[in-house]
Write a protein that holds these residues in place. Structure first.
Motif, PDB file in Angstrom:
ATOM      1  N   THR A  97      16.421  51.002  34.401  1.00 52.62           N
ATOM      2  CA  THR A  97      15.289  50.788  35.371  1.00 52.62           C
ATOM      3  C   THR A  97      14.038  51.230  34.910  1.00 52.62           C
ATOM      4  O   THR A  97      14.002  52.188  33.993  1.00 52.62           O
ATOM      5  CB  THR A  97      16.043  51.529  36.763  1.00 52.62           C
ATOM      6  N   ALA A  98      13.140  50.800  35.685  1.00 54.32           N
ATOM      7  CA  ALA A  98      11.751  51.088  35.104  1.00 54.32           C
ATOM      8  C   ALA A  98      10.690  50.571  36.219  1.00 54.32           C
ATOM      9  O   ALA A  98      10.815  49.837  36.900  1.00 54.32           O
ATOM     10  CB  ALA A  98      11.316  50.559  33.725  1.00 54.32           C
ATOM     11  N   ARG A  99       9.506  51.422  36.256  1.00 54.66           N
ATOM     12  CA  ARG A  99       8.313  50.841  36.836  1.00 54.66           C
ATOM     13  C   ARG A  99       7.216  51.059  35.828  1.00 54.66           C
ATOM     14  O   ARG A  99       6.952  52.141  35.209  1.00 54.66           O
ATOM     15  CB  ARG A  99       7.966  51.733  38.016  1.00 54.66           C
ATOM     16  N   PHE A 100       6.472  49.875  35.606  1.00 56.27           N
ATOM     17  CA  PHE A 100       5.339  49.931  34.477  1.00 56.27           C
ATOM     18  C   PHE A 100       4.228  49.071  35.087  1.00 56.27           C
ATOM     19  O   PHE A 100       4.591  48.067  35.778  1.00 56.27           O
ATOM     20  CB  PHE A 100       5.985  49.616  33.268  1.00 56.27           C
ATOM     21  N   GLY A 101       3.085  49.093  34.615  1.00 55.67           N
ATOM     22  CA  GLY A 101       1.853  48.327  34.822  1.00 55.67           C
ATOM     23  C   GLY A 101       0.773  49.044  34.294  1.00 55.67           C
ATOM     24  O   GLY A 101       0.568  49.828  33.413  1.00 55.67           O
ATOM     25  N   GLN A 102      -0.423  48.320  34.958  1.00 57.36           N
ATOM     26  CA  GLN A 102      -1.786  48.885  34.443  1.00 57.36           C
ATOM     27  C   GLN A 102      -2.013  48.888  32.766  1.00 57.36           C
ATOM     28  O   GLN A 102      -2.564  49.960  32.766  1.00 57.36           O
ATOM     29  CB  GLN A 102      -1.855  50.347  35.137  1.00 57.36           C
ATOM     30  N   MET A 153       9.286  50.537  25.770  1.00 59.10           N
ATOM     31  CA  MET A 153       8.142  50.586  26.638  1.00 59.10           C
ATOM     32  C   MET A 153       6.971  50.954  25.806  1.00 59.10           C
ATOM     33  O   MET A 153       7.360  51.651  25.098  1.00 59.10           O
ATOM     34  CB  MET A 153       8.419  51.562  27.677  1.00 59.10           C
ATOM     35  N   LEU A 154       6.114  50.129  25.905  1.00 57.56           N
ATOM     36  CA  LEU A 154       4.939  50.453  25.043  1.00 57.56           C
ATOM     37  C   LEU A 154       3.845  50.747  26.146  1.00 57.56           C
ATOM     38  O   LEU A 154       3.308  49.851  26.910  1.00 57.56           O
ATOM     39  CB  LEU A 154       4.611  49.059  24.267  1.00 57.56           C
ATOM     40  N   GLU A 321       5.971  55.817  46.271  1.00 57.81           N
ATOM     41  CA  GLU A 321       5.207  56.932  45.643  1.00 57.81           C
ATOM     42  C   GLU A 321       5.537  57.215  44.238  1.00 57.81           C
ATOM     43  O   GLU A 321       5.187  58.031  43.636  1.00 57.81           O
ATOM     44  CB  GLU A 321       5.461  58.514  46.326  1.00 57.81           C
ATOM     45  N   GLU A 322       6.739  56.407  43.732  1.00 58.44           N
ATOM     46  CA  GLU A 322       7.094  56.503  42.444  1.00 58.44           C
ATOM     47  C   GLU A 322       6.167  56.241  41.327  1.00 58.44           C
ATOM     48  O   GLU A 322       5.389  55.179  41.546  1.00 58.44           O
ATOM     49  CB  GLU A 322       8.463  55.717  42.059  1.00 58.44           C
ATOM     50  N   GLY A 323       6.114  56.836  40.535  1.00 57.90           N
ATOM     51  CA  GLY A 323       5.025  56.701  39.416  1.00 57.90           C
ATOM     52  C   GLY A 323       5.609  55.540  38.161  1.00 57.90           C
ATOM     53  O   GLY A 323       6.636  55.074  38.172  1.00 57.90           O
ATOM     54  N   ARG A 324       5.047  55.674  37.094  1.00 62.74           N
ATOM     55  CA  ARG A 324       5.485  54.701  35.949  1.00 62.74           C
ATOM     56  C   ARG A 324       6.719  55.538  35.105  1.00 62.74           C
ATOM     57  O   ARG A 324       6.346  56.710  35.082  1.00 62.74           O
ATOM     58  CB  ARG A 324       4.462  54.346  35.134  1.00 62.74           C
ATOM     59  N   PHE A 325       7.575  55.006  35.063  1.00 62.50           N
ATOM     60  CA  PHE A 325       8.802  55.576  34.335  1.00 62.50           C
ATOM     61  C   PHE A 325       9.717  54.505  33.667  1.00 62.50           C
ATOM     62  O   PHE A 325       9.578  53.377  34.113  1.00 62.50           O
ATOM     63  CB  PHE A 325       9.663  56.467  35.398  1.00 62.50           C
ATOM     64  N   LYS A 333      15.328  59.128  30.093  1.00 61.55           N
ATOM     65  CA  LYS A 333      14.065  59.044  30.726  1.00 61.55           C
ATOM     66  C   LYS A 333      12.996  59.277  30.106  1.00 61.55           C
ATOM     67  O   LYS A 333      12.727  60.186  29.483  1.00 61.55           O
ATOM     68  CB  LYS A 333      14.088  59.965  31.971  1.00 61.55           C
ATOM     69  N   GLU A 334      11.987  58.478  30.249  1.00 64.17           N
ATOM     70  CA  GLU A 334      10.864  58.616  29.623  1.00 64.17           C
ATOM     71  C   GLU A 334       9.679  58.275  30.663  1.00 64.17           C
ATOM     72  O   GLU A 334       9.757  57.515  31.520  1.00 64.17           O
ATOM     73  CB  GLU A 334      10.543  57.831  28.482  1.00 64.17           C
TER      74      GLU A 334
END
Length: 336
Positions: A97-102, A153-154, A321-325, A333-334
């Motif tokens: 799983t992940a949240r990425f963006g920006q 993930m880059l 509220e979760e950040g990028r991960f 986890k990174e």
């Protein structure tokens, strides 16, 4: 001549071996609600589950309460997602799983098969939520189509950018999601990626030029296919030809090409790579080499061989509220 041909930019954009698909998503979403989707009143009258019309400047795609692409399978290729604005919540059948963006890039080798979801949470509740991304499909050669699925993930902070100044001091900035420019290399792709082969000569760059800037795109290897997509700006001049509306430009890769921006800042996406040159059997989310392999992909998917979906919903999103991960299938986890 450096220019081989030109074509209009549709939805998706035309692409060429080794690339299978390229789409530029740009959606001007409204404020987000408690569920991280638009106000339900704004969803009335939309064909939810298949909303591609761009009503009011945004699309729900296959999402029904949160925009995006709920659980769906892939086999036989790679997805490269350049998340320029907004965020993407990823979940897959391997438990990752992940949240990425920006500015982050996710590079996923689907290979022998994976299911994943890509949802676009609207995290801002007090202002609009612009979401802009490129999704690019890169083919895999036959020898790699049954490799293990994997994503890399880059993170935006670690993607190199090359800043070049012309004689008048105007700046061109090249972001390297894949490939090499001068002495700088992009971060490595997944280990079984076609781009991991040096001879593949794969490059995925965004090129941002100040108004009236000039830059000469250096040559690639002979036998490489190169396409320049001009998508932002009022005018550009490429190899001496002036263009007044965005379009795709196929270039002779082994020759240098002079690019000049117009009176406004200008942006391009460059895709290049050595053609794989193998037969392509493509249907929906599967890309194989023969109709028999394509039929087997559907059999394997229906038999549950793409992994077990561990999430409670087909369209999962993370807490506001979760950040990028990123949490990988092995539990690693990174964060940026």
């Amino acid at each position: 001549m450096s220019i081989l041909s030109t074509f209009e930019l549709g939805f998706p954009w035309m692409s060429f071996d080794p690339f299978l698909f390229c789409v530029h998503h740009q959606d001007f979403y409204p404020q987000g609600g408690p569920n991280l989707g638009p106000d339900p009143k704004l969803l009335q009258g939309r064909p939810l589950g298949q909303d591609f019309g761009g009503i009011d400047g945004w699309r729900m795609y296959h999402g029904e309460s949160v925009p995006g692409f709920p659980r769906h399978p892939h086999r036989g290729f790679e997805t490269i997602t350049l998340a320029r604005k907004g965020f993407i919540d990823h979940a897959d059948s391997l438990g990752a799983t992940a949240r990425f963006g920006q500015g982050d890039v996710q590079w996923m080798t689907a290979a022998r098969g994976i299911e994943h979801a890509e949802m676009f949470p609207l995290l801002k509740s007090d202002e609009a939520n612009t979401c802009e991304l490129f999704q690019i499909w890169l083919n895999l050669p036959a020898k790699s189509k049954f490799a293990d699925p994997y994503f890399t993930m880059l993170w935006n902070e670690k993607i190199p950018r090359v800043r070049l100044k012309d004689e008048a001091g105007r700046i061109t900035e090249v972001l390297l999601a894949a490939g090499r420019l001068g002495s700088k290399d992009a971060p490595p792709p997944p280990p079984d990626s076609f781009a991991a082969q040096e001879a593949a000569d794969v490059a995925v760059w965004t090129i941002k030029m100040e108004s009236s800037a000039t830059w000469t795109l250096p040559p690639a290897r002979p036998g490489t296919d190169r396409t320049l997509y001009w998508f932002e700006g009022s005018e550009t001049k490429v190899a001496g030809e002036i263009f007044g509306s965005p379009l795709g430009i196929r270039l002779r890769a082994d020759a240098p090409t002079r690019i000049e921006s117009g009176p406004h800042p200008t942006e391009y996406l460059l895709l290049q790579g050595r053609p794989i040159g193998e037969p392509v059997a493509h249907h929906g989310p599967f890309v194989m080499n023969s109709p028999d392999e394509l039929r087997q992909a559907f059999v394997d998917y229906r038999a549950g061989k793409f992994g077990r979906w561990p999430w409670p919903a087909h369209d999962p999103v993370h807490a506001k509220e979760e950040g990028r991960f990123a949490i990988h299938a092995d539990g690693r986890k990174e964060t940026p």
